[in-house]
Design a protein around this motif. Structure first.
Motif, PDB file in Angstrom:
ATOM      1  N   LEU A  17       7.838  39.341   3.105  1.00  0.00           N
ATOM      2  CA  LEU A  17       7.387  38.701   4.337  1.00  0.00           C
ATOM      3  C   LEU A  17       6.578  37.444   4.027  1.00  0.00           C
ATOM      4  N   ILE A  18       5.686  37.531   3.066  1.00  0.00           N
ATOM      5  CA  ILE A  18       4.868  36.371   2.701  1.00  0.00           C
ATOM      6  C   ILE A  18       5.748  35.240   2.187  1.00  0.00           C
ATOM      7  N   ILE A  19       6.725  35.569   1.357  1.00  0.00           N
ATOM      8  CA  ILE A  19       7.643  34.553   0.838  1.00  0.00           C
ATOM      9  C   ILE A  19       8.409  33.901   1.982  1.00  0.00           C
ATOM     10  N   CYS A  20       8.878  34.726   2.922  1.00  0.00           N
ATOM     11  CA  CYS A  20       9.636  34.187   4.064  1.00  0.00           C
ATOM     12  C   CYS A  20       8.773  33.243   4.893  1.00  0.00           C
ATOM     13  N   PRO A 124       9.510  39.652  18.901  1.00  0.00           N
ATOM     14  CA  PRO A 124       9.372  40.240  17.575  1.00  0.00           C
ATOM     15  C   PRO A 124       9.186  39.154  16.512  1.00  0.00           C
ATOM     16  N   LEU A 125       8.523  39.493  15.425  1.00  0.00           N
ATOM     17  CA  LEU A 125       8.296  38.555  14.326  1.00  0.00           C
ATOM     18  C   LEU A 125       9.640  38.252  13.672  1.00  0.00           C
ATOM     19  N   ASN A 126      10.184  37.084  13.960  1.00  0.00           N
ATOM     20  CA  ASN A 126      11.550  36.720  13.552  1.00  0.00           C
ATOM     21  C   ASN A 126      11.775  36.765  12.045  1.00  0.00           C
ATOM     22  N   LEU A 131      14.451  40.746   6.099  1.00  0.00           N
ATOM     23  CA  LEU A 131      14.295  41.959   5.288  1.00  0.00           C
ATOM     24  C   LEU A 131      15.473  42.909   5.458  1.00  0.00           C
ATOM     25  N   GLN A 132      16.310  42.672   6.463  1.00  0.00           N
ATOM     26  CA  GLN A 132      17.447  43.568   6.719  1.00  0.00           C
ATOM     27  C   GLN A 132      18.545  43.350   5.717  1.00  0.00           C
TER      28      GLN A 132
END
Length: 132
Positions: A17-20, A124-126, A131-132
């Motif tokens: 998530l942080i990388i994204c 939602p947090l796009n 991560l899917q």
């Protein structure tokens, strides 16, 4: 220190998530993300500049009753007061900003033009889609 499988999975997900979030806008070719649906609306209501606060206080009991009705009807999910200034923040169970605006303008302070709302669509947090 021994990490459990759950902690490792959680740490990996958080790192992803942080990388994204930090790589957005770096300039790499990226696939267009699907649009994020609006699931709630954040409504920030503030007393209009120059308004006589005595007029606001006179209408406030009726405003509170009407706001409670919206809450009991499920239109308002959460409500908060603003810190340091006169106003409120509502999380609305509404997905259309126009419908939210119409609903809030029908409240007594809106009808008297004493309060205005800034409406912010939420979803939602796009980046989690990656991560899917």
């Amino acid at each position: 220190m021994k990490m459990t499988k759950t902690k490792i999975t959680l740490a990996s997900g958080l790192a992803a998530l942080i990388i994204c979030l930090t790589s957005v806008g770096i300039g790499h070719a990226q696939l267009a993300a699907p649009p994020t649906p609006t699931t709630r609306i954040l409504a920030i209501g503030t007393v209009n500049p120059g308004v006589d606060l005595a007029a606001v206080r006179a209408i406030l009991p009726t405003e509170v009753r009407e706001t409670v009705k919206l809450y009991l009807d499920g239109k308002i999910d959460q409500w908060y007061s603003l810190q340091g200034r006169a106003g409120v923040a509502f999380i609305l169970n509404v997905t259309d900003p126009a419908a939210a605006h119409e609903m809030l303008e029908k409240l007594p302070l809106g009808q008297a033009h004493l309060m205005s709302f800034e409406l912010i669509p939420l979803g939602p947090l796009n980046p989690l889609r990656q991560l899917q």
